[in-house]
Scaffold this motif. Sequence first.
Motif, PDB file in Angstrom:
ATOM      1  N   GLU A   1      21.454   1.905 -30.553  1.00 46.54           N
ATOM      2  CA  GLU A   1      20.729   2.950 -30.956  1.00 46.54           C
ATOM      3  C   GLU A   1      20.690   4.141 -30.098  1.00 46.54           C
ATOM      4  OE1 GLU A   1      16.602   1.579 -31.470  1.00 46.54           O
ATOM      5  OE2 GLU A   1      17.265  -0.199 -32.509  1.00 46.54           O
ATOM      6  N   GLU A   2      20.113   5.358 -30.745  1.00 42.85           N
ATOM      7  CA  GLU A   2      20.280   6.640 -29.822  1.00 42.85           C
ATOM      8  C   GLU A   2      18.729   6.875 -29.855  1.00 42.85           C
ATOM      9  OE1 GLU A   2      23.402   8.562 -30.334  1.00 42.85           O
ATOM     10  OE2 GLU A   2      22.647  10.298 -28.858  1.00 42.85           O
ATOM     11  N   GLY A   3      18.185   7.421 -28.553  1.00 40.34           N
ATOM     12  CA  GLY A   3      16.617   7.752 -28.503  1.00 40.34           C
ATOM     13  C   GLY A   3      16.332   7.484 -27.106  1.00 40.34           C
ATOM     14  N   ALA A   4      15.078   7.684 -26.684  1.00 37.33           N
ATOM     15  CA  ALA A   4      14.465   7.604 -25.420  1.00 37.33           C
ATOM     16  C   ALA A   4      14.614   6.074 -25.036  1.00 37.33           C
ATOM     17  CB  ALA A   4      12.962   8.184 -25.470  1.00 37.33           C
ATOM     18  N   GLY A   5      14.720   5.979 -23.700  1.00 32.66           N
ATOM     19  CA  GLY A   5      14.834   4.489 -23.186  1.00 32.66           C
ATOM     20  C   GLY A   5      15.872   4.397 -22.282  1.00 32.66           C
ATOM     21  N   LYS A   6      16.780   5.450 -21.964  1.00 32.09           N
ATOM     22  CA  LYS A   6      17.946   5.175 -21.143  1.00 32.09           C
ATOM     23  C   LYS A   6      17.756   5.548 -19.740  1.00 32.09           C
ATOM     24  CE  LYS A   6      22.277   7.836 -21.000  1.00 32.09           C
ATOM     25  NZ  LYS A   6      23.465   6.939 -20.955  1.00 32.09           N
TER      26      LYS A   6
ATOM     27  N   GLN B   1       0.844  -1.143   0.195  1.00 30.63           N
ATOM     28  CA  GLN B   1      -0.253   0.021   0.044  1.00 30.63           C
ATOM     29  C   GLN B   1       0.828   1.137  -0.130  1.00 30.63           C
ATOM     30  OE1 GLN B   1      -2.722  -0.805   3.112  1.00 30.63           O
ATOM     31  NE2 GLN B   1      -4.081  -2.035   1.914  1.00 30.63           N
ATOM     32  N   ALA B   2       2.211   1.065  -0.115  1.00 35.14           N
ATOM     33  CA  ALA B   2       3.158   2.166  -0.181  1.00 35.14           C
ATOM     34  C   ALA B   2       3.206   2.881  -1.500  1.00 35.14           C
ATOM     35  CB  ALA B   2       4.646   1.669   0.147  1.00 35.14           C
ATOM     36  N   PRO B   3       3.573   3.995  -1.669  1.00 35.39           N
ATOM     37  CA  PRO B   3       3.728   4.650  -2.973  1.00 35.39           C
ATOM     38  C   PRO B   3       4.624   3.916  -4.148  1.00 35.39           C
ATOM     39  CG  PRO B   3       4.275   6.307  -1.226  1.00 35.39           C
ATOM     40  CD  PRO B   3       4.076   4.804  -0.646  1.00 35.39           C
ATOM     41  N   VAL B   4       4.349   3.831  -5.265  1.00 30.81           N
ATOM     42  CA  VAL B   4       5.229   2.799  -6.003  1.00 30.81           C
ATOM     43  C   VAL B   4       5.767   3.730  -7.218  1.00 30.81           C
ATOM     44  CG1 VAL B   4       5.212   1.069  -7.640  1.00 30.81           C
ATOM     45  CG2 VAL B   4       3.909   0.892  -5.790  1.00 30.81           C
ATOM     46  N   LEU B   5       7.101   3.815  -7.400  1.00 24.82           N
ATOM     47  CA  LEU B   5       7.647   4.450  -8.216  1.00 24.82           C
ATOM     48  C   LEU B   5       8.362   3.566  -9.387  1.00 24.82           C
ATOM     49  CD1 LEU B   5       9.952   7.757  -7.634  1.00 24.82           C
ATOM     50  CD2 LEU B   5      11.027   5.709  -8.797  1.00 24.82           C
ATOM     51  N   TRP B   6       8.349   4.061 -10.827  1.00 22.43           N
ATOM     52  CA  TRP B   6       9.027   3.308 -11.718  1.00 22.43           C
ATOM     53  C   TRP B   6       9.941   4.003 -12.513  1.00 22.43           C
ATOM     54  CZ3 TRP B   6       7.359  -1.767 -12.365  1.00 22.43           C
ATOM     55  CH2 TRP B   6       6.142  -1.898 -11.602  1.00 22.43           C
ATOM     56  N   ALA B   7      11.227   3.652 -12.657  1.00 20.86           N
ATOM     57  CA  ALA B   7      12.414   4.196 -13.466  1.00 20.86           C
ATOM     58  C   ALA B   7      12.461   3.278 -14.662  1.00 20.86           C
ATOM     59  CB  ALA B   7      13.510   4.527 -12.668  1.00 20.86           C
ATOM     60  N   PRO B   8      11.760   3.268 -15.633  1.00 20.31           N
ATOM     61  CA  PRO B   8      12.071   2.241 -17.016  1.00 20.31           C
ATOM     62  C   PRO B   8      13.329   2.527 -17.584  1.00 20.31           C
ATOM     63  CG  PRO B   8       9.706   3.506 -17.029  1.00 20.31           C
ATOM     64  CD  PRO B   8      10.626   4.239 -16.099  1.00 20.31           C
ATOM     65  N   ALA B   9      13.712   1.626 -18.290  1.00 23.47           N
ATOM     66  CA  ALA B   9      14.858   1.658 -19.269  1.00 23.47           C
ATOM     67  C   ALA B   9      14.858   0.492 -20.184  1.00 23.47           C
ATOM     68  CB  ALA B   9      16.097   1.254 -18.513  1.00 23.47           C
ATOM     69  N   MET B  10      14.745   0.743 -21.468  1.00 17.42           N
ATOM     70  CA  MET B  10      14.809  -0.103 -22.461  1.00 17.42           C
ATOM     71  C   MET B  10      14.871   0.420 -23.810  1.00 17.42           C
ATOM     72  SD  MET B  10      10.544  -0.650 -22.481  1.00 17.42           S
ATOM     73  CE  MET B  10      10.418  -0.498 -20.801  1.00 17.42           C
ATOM     74  N   ASN B  11      14.836  -0.380 -24.981  1.00 22.04           N
ATOM     75  CA  ASN B  11      15.119   0.037 -26.350  1.00 22.04           C
ATOM     76  C   ASN B  11      13.945   0.956 -26.660  1.00 22.04           C
ATOM     77  OD1 ASN B  11      13.811  -0.836 -29.003  1.00 22.04           O
ATOM     78  ND2 ASN B  11      15.857  -0.901 -29.338  1.00 22.04           N
ATOM     79  N   THR B  12      14.531   2.174 -27.434  1.00 21.77           N
ATOM     80  CA  THR B  12      13.380   3.035 -27.896  1.00 21.77           C
ATOM     81  C   THR B  12      12.205   2.463 -28.515  1.00 21.77           C
ATOM     82  OG1 THR B  12      15.174   4.599 -28.323  1.00 21.77           O
ATOM     83  CG2 THR B  12      13.094   5.233 -29.175  1.00 21.77           C
ATOM     84  N   ALA B  13      12.261   1.585 -29.307  1.00 23.16           N
ATOM     85  CA  ALA B  13      10.996   0.963 -30.198  1.00 23.16           C
ATOM     86  C   ALA B  13      10.202   0.404 -29.051  1.00 23.16           C
ATOM     87  CB  ALA B  13      11.498  -0.118 -31.135  1.00 23.16           C
TER      88      ALA B  13
ATOM     89  N   PRO C   1       2.822   0.907 -28.195  1.00 25.07           N
ATOM     90  CA  PRO C   1       1.556   1.300 -27.501  1.00 25.07           C
ATOM     91  C   PRO C   1       1.238   0.386 -26.337  1.00 25.07           C
ATOM     92  CG  PRO C   1       1.241   1.115 -29.642  1.00 25.07           C
ATOM     93  CD  PRO C   1       2.524   1.018 -29.459  1.00 25.07           C
ATOM     94  N   ALA C   2       1.587  -0.828 -26.306  1.00 21.40           N
ATOM     95  CA  ALA C   2       1.453  -1.763 -25.220  1.00 21.40           C
ATOM     96  C   ALA C   2       2.202  -1.287 -23.730  1.00 21.40           C
ATOM     97  CB  ALA C   2       2.028  -3.254 -25.345  1.00 21.40           C
ATOM     98  N   VAL C   3       3.440  -0.830 -24.140  1.00 22.25           N
ATOM     99  CA  VAL C   3       4.164  -0.284 -22.800  1.00 22.25           C
ATOM    100  C   VAL C   3       3.424   1.075 -22.520  1.00 22.25           C
ATOM    101  CG1 VAL C   3       6.310   0.700 -21.937  1.00 22.25           C
ATOM    102  CG2 VAL C   3       6.125  -1.392 -23.615  1.00 22.25           C
ATOM    103  N   GLN C   4       2.934   1.854 -23.306  1.00 20.34           N
ATOM    104  CA  GLN C   4       2.624   3.018 -22.985  1.00 20.34           C
ATOM    105  C   GLN C   4       1.003   3.159 -22.392  1.00 20.34           C
ATOM    106  OE1 GLN C   4       3.972   6.325 -22.912  1.00 20.34           O
ATOM    107  NE2 GLN C   4       5.767   5.100 -23.603  1.00 20.34           N
ATOM    108  N   VAL C   5       0.341   2.153 -22.968  1.00 19.78           N
ATOM    109  CA  VAL C   5      -0.947   1.840 -22.339  1.00 19.78           C
ATOM    110  C   VAL C   5      -0.980   1.242 -20.777  1.00 19.78           C
ATOM    111  CG1 VAL C   5      -3.064   0.276 -22.415  1.00 19.78           C
ATOM    112  CG2 VAL C   5      -2.260   1.651 -24.576  1.00 19.78           C
ATOM    113  N   ASN C   6       0.248   0.422 -20.740  1.00 17.76           N
ATOM    114  CA  ASN C   6       0.464  -0.149 -19.412  1.00 17.76           C
ATOM    115  C   ASN C   6       0.957   1.005 -18.389  1.00 17.76           C
ATOM    116  OD1 ASN C   6       0.020  -2.878 -19.868  1.00 17.76           O
ATOM    117  ND2 ASN C   6       1.912  -3.269 -20.447  1.00 17.76           N
ATOM    118  N   LEU C   7       1.707   1.969 -18.734  1.00 16.12           N
ATOM    119  CA  LEU C   7       2.146   2.981 -17.948  1.00 16.12           C
ATOM    120  C   LEU C   7       0.968   4.001 -17.615  1.00 16.12           C
ATOM    121  CD1 LEU C   7       5.480   4.152 -19.947  1.00 16.12           C
ATOM    122  CD2 LEU C   7       5.400   3.368 -17.507  1.00 16.12           C
ATOM    123  N   GLU C   8       0.077   4.204 -18.519  1.00 18.76           N
ATOM    124  CA  GLU C   8      -1.455   5.030 -18.349  1.00 18.76           C
ATOM    125  C   GLU C   8      -2.073   4.261 -17.159  1.00 18.76           C
ATOM    126  OE1 GLU C   8      -1.782   7.917 -18.963  1.00 18.76           O
ATOM    127  OE2 GLU C   8       0.138   8.032 -20.273  1.00 18.76           O
ATOM    128  N   ARG C   9      -2.040   2.858 -17.420  1.00 13.88           N
ATOM    129  CA  ARG C   9      -2.854   2.217 -16.461  1.00 13.88           C
ATOM    130  C   ARG C   9      -2.201   2.339 -14.876  1.00 13.88           C
ATOM    131  NH1 ARG C   9      -6.533  -1.977 -17.342  1.00 13.88           N
ATOM    132  NH2 ARG C   9      -5.875  -3.278 -15.384  1.00 13.88           N
TER     133      ARG C   9
END
Length: 397
Positions: free
Chosen positions: A158-163, A113-125, A130-138
């Motif tokens: 690759e260079e992009g978002a995900g680091k 019941q504690a607050p939960v924080l996510w720091a994701p890291a993965m390949n940009t694609a 959408p599956a990952v983005q929908v999960n994050l919205e949830r």
Amino acid sequence: MKILLGITGGIAAYKAAELARLLTNRGHGVRCVLTEAGARFITPLTLASLTGEPCYGANADHHEWRPSPSVEHIELARWADVVAVVPATANILGQAANGLAGDLLSTILLATQAPVLWAPAMNTAMWEHPAVQVNLERLKVFGHTLVEPAEGMLACGEEGAGKLADIEFIADAIRAVGSPRLPTLVGKKVLVTSGPTREDLDPVRLLTNRSTGEMGIEIARALRDAGAEVHLVLGGDLAAPYGMETTRSRTAEAMMGACAGLWPGMDGCIAAAAVADQKPQSVAAEKGKKGDGPENLVLVRTQDILMHLGLQKKPAQWLLGFAAESEHHLENAQVKLAKKNLDAVFVNDISAGKGFGHQANTLTPVLAEGPQAPLGPLPKDQLASALVAWWAARVEP
Ligand code: CTP
């Protein structure tokens, strides 16, 4: 603070060791939960050695792991003040978003019941899928906090978002999410000014001062932790903290413009910036040459931001300032309080090497009725928390 650090299987798992060490050194209790995939990148022994706590997980192949009694997930879920998953893979985000509980970490995420924080890291694609983005919205709908990954060169080349976001920034976010709120400050909009200003003489020379901006940043963090909505107006080069709007201002004039625009919408303000009182009368377009004779610099006054905010102050607003004084501290502060229409002044004694750039500091609050018991000596982060708690006990709800 008791922090449960979940580490899942990505190359950024090695950075979680650094985070565990940072949080432990800052005095937090840190217990790590490693997934099977995480244990391919980093060992339980590393994490247990850095935190001084057992590393938890569910991999029977690793004999050094603690055997898992059946209620371990509940014990750990109840123990934590905050659960942070760093790095978080697409897999664990998917499990948590859909209530799947297949191993120790995913069961804790469901049970806590504690607050939960996510720091994701993965390949940009993968990150942009959408599956990952929908999960994050949830997960956000569940009230979880996301520390967005940064852009940069990824392990896949690759260079992009995900680091994985910067470790210091993640530690700051964990602190913000797990800190107890102060009821009189929750939801209050507070302006904080911090740092030095810089006044150009020509394209290469400038006038500035020795303020680092650290104290104002710590005050902004303490207000944020207490539940306030902070807008930081910041001079100097220090990194912007997690969880607040930050407007960078270089000169006294720019800082004045930012503050004057924001002030009508604020409940309060703490002015900790070291604003230049003077600036060069003119800024040379080209680098000045040394002359043969004596040279004089002509300075003109800048506007006093705090004075301006004091003049515009509405009855419901509160305004706190600082006074860096080397003599007649309390008398000068009392004069400043009245002149600038402040609710309190914090007096910083800069005589005898105290003040700028020093680790432990003392601040004496001065109210209209007179000086109060000093806060400190304390390191800047603890002093800032003491200052905010002191004011929170006085401010009208
Ligand atoms: N301040 C400000 N704008 C300025 C100068 C100061 O907002 N142009 C604010 C500072 O952020 C601080 C307070 O005023 O909260 C006090 O500044 P300080 O340097 O102690 O003294 P001054 O008010 O400038 O007065 P003096 O130099 O006469 O001591």
